[in-house]
Design a protein around this motif. Structure first.
Motif, PDB file in Angstrom:
ATOM      1  N   HIS A  81       0.799  -1.234   0.000  1.00  0.00           N
ATOM      2  CA  HIS A  81       0.000   0.000   0.000  1.00  0.00           C
ATOM      3  C   HIS A  81       0.838   1.294   0.000  1.00  0.00           C
ATOM      4  O   HIS A  81       0.398   2.305  -0.510  1.00  0.00           O
ATOM      5  CB  HIS A  81      -1.024   0.007   1.152  1.00  0.00           C
ATOM      6  CG  HIS A  81      -0.446   0.262   2.506  1.00  0.00           C
ATOM      7  ND1 HIS A  81       0.124  -0.730   3.274  1.00  0.00           N
ATOM      8  CD2 HIS A  81      -0.330   1.402   3.236  1.00  0.00           C
ATOM      9  CE1 HIS A  81       0.557  -0.209   4.406  1.00  0.00           C
ATOM     10  NE2 HIS A  81       0.302   1.078   4.420  1.00  0.00           N
ATOM     11  N   ASP A  82       2.059   1.234   0.535  1.00  0.00           N
ATOM     12  CA  ASP A  82       2.866   2.462   0.633  1.00  0.00           C
ATOM     13  C   ASP A  82       4.074   2.493  -0.311  1.00  0.00           C
ATOM     14  O   ASP A  82       5.006   3.271  -0.089  1.00  0.00           O
ATOM     15  CB  ASP A  82       3.391   2.612   2.082  1.00  0.00           C
ATOM     16  CG  ASP A  82       2.377   3.258   3.017  1.00  0.00           C
ATOM     17  OD1 ASP A  82       1.488   3.986   2.529  1.00  0.00           O
ATOM     18  OD2 ASP A  82       2.496   3.045   4.238  1.00  0.00           O
ATOM     19  N   LYS A  85       6.055   5.652  -1.543  1.00  0.00           N
ATOM     20  CA  LYS A  85       6.910   6.482  -0.677  1.00  0.00           C
ATOM     21  C   LYS A  85       8.329   6.578  -1.206  1.00  0.00           C
ATOM     22  O   LYS A  85       8.994   7.597  -1.052  1.00  0.00           O
ATOM     23  CB  LYS A  85       6.924   5.920   0.744  1.00  0.00           C
ATOM     24  CG  LYS A  85       5.646   6.227   1.496  1.00  0.00           C
ATOM     25  CD  LYS A  85       5.706   5.765   2.939  1.00  0.00           C
ATOM     26  CE  LYS A  85       4.465   6.269   3.679  1.00  0.00           C
ATOM     27  NZ  LYS A  85       4.379   5.699   5.034  1.00  0.00           N
ATOM     28  N   HIS A 110       2.283   9.831  -1.910  1.00  0.00           N
ATOM     29  CA  HIS A 110       2.729   8.445  -2.097  1.00  0.00           C
ATOM     30  C   HIS A 110       1.588   7.532  -2.544  1.00  0.00           C
ATOM     31  O   HIS A 110       1.830   6.518  -3.171  1.00  0.00           O
ATOM     32  CB  HIS A 110       3.403   7.896  -0.832  1.00  0.00           C
ATOM     33  CG  HIS A 110       2.464   7.598   0.307  1.00  0.00           C
ATOM     34  ND1 HIS A 110       2.174   8.504   1.284  1.00  0.00           N
ATOM     35  CD2 HIS A 110       1.756   6.485   0.624  1.00  0.00           C
ATOM     36  CE1 HIS A 110       1.339   7.962   2.152  1.00  0.00           C
ATOM     37  NE2 HIS A 110       1.051   6.736   1.771  1.00  0.00           N
ATOM     38  N   HIS A 140      -6.124   4.587   0.959  1.00  0.00           N
ATOM     39  CA  HIS A 140      -5.971   4.249   2.383  1.00  0.00           C
ATOM     40  C   HIS A 140      -5.814   5.465   3.295  1.00  0.00           C
ATOM     41  O   HIS A 140      -5.821   5.320   4.509  1.00  0.00           O
ATOM     42  CB  HIS A 140      -4.831   3.229   2.606  1.00  0.00           C
ATOM     43  CG  HIS A 140      -3.456   3.733   2.296  1.00  0.00           C
ATOM     44  ND1 HIS A 140      -2.878   3.624   1.053  1.00  0.00           N
ATOM     45  CD2 HIS A 140      -2.522   4.341   3.075  1.00  0.00           C
ATOM     46  CE1 HIS A 140      -1.653   4.148   1.089  1.00  0.00           C
ATOM     47  NE2 HIS A 140      -1.417   4.591   2.297  1.00  0.00           N
ATOM     48  N   HIS A 141      -5.683   6.676   2.732  1.00  0.00           N
ATOM     49  CA  HIS A 141      -5.678   7.869   3.588  1.00  0.00           C
ATOM     50  C   HIS A 141      -6.946   8.702   3.402  1.00  0.00           C
ATOM     51  O   HIS A 141      -6.966   9.892   3.737  1.00  0.00           O
ATOM     52  CB  HIS A 141      -4.433   8.722   3.331  1.00  0.00           C
ATOM     53  CG  HIS A 141      -3.167   8.066   3.800  1.00  0.00           C
ATOM     54  ND1 HIS A 141      -2.933   7.765   5.118  1.00  0.00           N
ATOM     55  CD2 HIS A 141      -2.076   7.615   3.128  1.00  0.00           C
ATOM     56  CE1 HIS A 141      -1.745   7.176   5.242  1.00  0.00           C
ATOM     57  NE2 HIS A 141      -1.211   7.063   4.043  1.00  0.00           N
ATOM     58  N   GLU A 168      -3.831   0.601   9.067  1.00  0.00           N
ATOM     59  CA  GLU A 168      -2.608   1.325   8.757  1.00  0.00           C
ATOM     60  C   GLU A 168      -2.451   2.559   9.660  1.00  0.00           C
ATOM     61  O   GLU A 168      -1.342   2.870  10.096  1.00  0.00           O
ATOM     62  CB  GLU A 168      -2.542   1.589   7.246  1.00  0.00           C
ATOM     63  CG  GLU A 168      -2.879   2.936   6.762  1.00  0.00           C
ATOM     64  CD  GLU A 168      -1.672   3.801   6.822  1.00  0.00           C
ATOM     65  OE1 GLU A 168      -0.577   3.346   6.468  1.00  0.00           O
ATOM     66  OE2 GLU A 168      -1.826   4.954   7.246  1.00  0.00           O
TER      67      GLU A 168
HETATM   68 FE   LIG Z   1       0.185   5.485   3.299  1.00  0.00          FE
END
Ligand SMILES: [Fe+2]
Ligand SMILES: [Fe+2]
Length: 228
Positions: A81-82, A85, A110, A140-141, A168
């Motif tokens: 998911h990240d 970044k 990201h 997801h944010h 998360e």
């Molecule tokens: Fe994230």
């Protein structure tokens, strides 16, 4: 809107095994290499966060009574998911102070940077796992009150995204950072903070409570073990 992923099995699906699995492993190795370039005193290590989040997502799915296939599909979709970044400058992450709005904004890019990596590499692949991975990566944010990174409204947030967002965020709050000071970051304290300070405007409370129950059970088992 897609629901829980139960139309394929990541462990036996040929596209998942030959394309997505090697991709995710490579991306996590790249994220690890990126982490290695960050200052030694960092506490929030991205590739470790990814592994914990994926495991907790899987455990919560099982706790919710979803099948082991669905839980495993969610595990693999949450892991990357990240990944976006690593496309941001290294000096974005490890400041002593609480990040300002501007820095936060850049950091949050990201999500879509990760999606771009997937879209570029798998432009000719159509697969429900790809859609799921992108959904979680992109959203997801987001928040139910539509005040998240992309301003998506709650109705547009799938169950997989809602769960990933909770797990998360929890993991992020559990990792001490300089600007946390002496804040209590034990599992019960973090869960209460998520319930009380953040609450239904941000999170799906049914999923938050299912996650909390799983987490507190686990915490009590570890505590009993430590006490004896
Ligand atoms: Fe994230
Ligand atoms: Fe994350």
């Amino acid at each position: 809107m897609p629901g829980w992923p139960d139309t394929f099995d990541f462990d036996t699906d040929p596209v998942c095994q030959t394309q997505f699995k090697p991709f995710i492993k490579e991306e996590l190795a790249s994220l690890r290499a990126y982490d290695d370039e960050r200052p030694d005193e960092k506490t929030y290590i991205f590739h470790q966060h990814a592994a914990r989040v994926a495991k907790d997502v899987k455990k919560t799915c099982l706790h919710l009574g979803l099948s082991s296939i669905t839980a495993n599909n969610m595990y693999w979709a949450a892991l990357p998911h990240d990944i976006g970044k690593r496309l941001l400058p290294l000096d974005m992450w490890d400041s002593e102070e609480k990040p300002t709005g501007e820095i936060k904004k850049v950091r949050r890019m990201h999500t879509l940077l990760g999606v771009q990596i997937v879209e570029d590499l798998f432009s000719d692949v159509e697969h429900p796992f790809k859609d799921l991975m992108i959904d979680i990566m992109a959203h997801h944010h987001e928040q139910l009150d539509s005040k998240g990174t992309l301003g998506k409204s709650g109705e547009d947030l799938s169950q997989p995204v809602r769960l990933a967002a909770i797990v998360e965020a929890y993991d992020g709050y559990r990792i001490w950072r300089p600007h946390f000071g002496d804040r209590d970051i034990s599992p019960p304290a973090v869960l209460n903070r998520m319930r009380e300070e953040k609450g239904p405007e941000i999170y799906d409370m049914d999923l938050l409570e299912a996650f909390a129950e799983m987490k507190i059970n686990e915490y009590n088992i570890i505590k009993t073990f430590e006490e004896n």
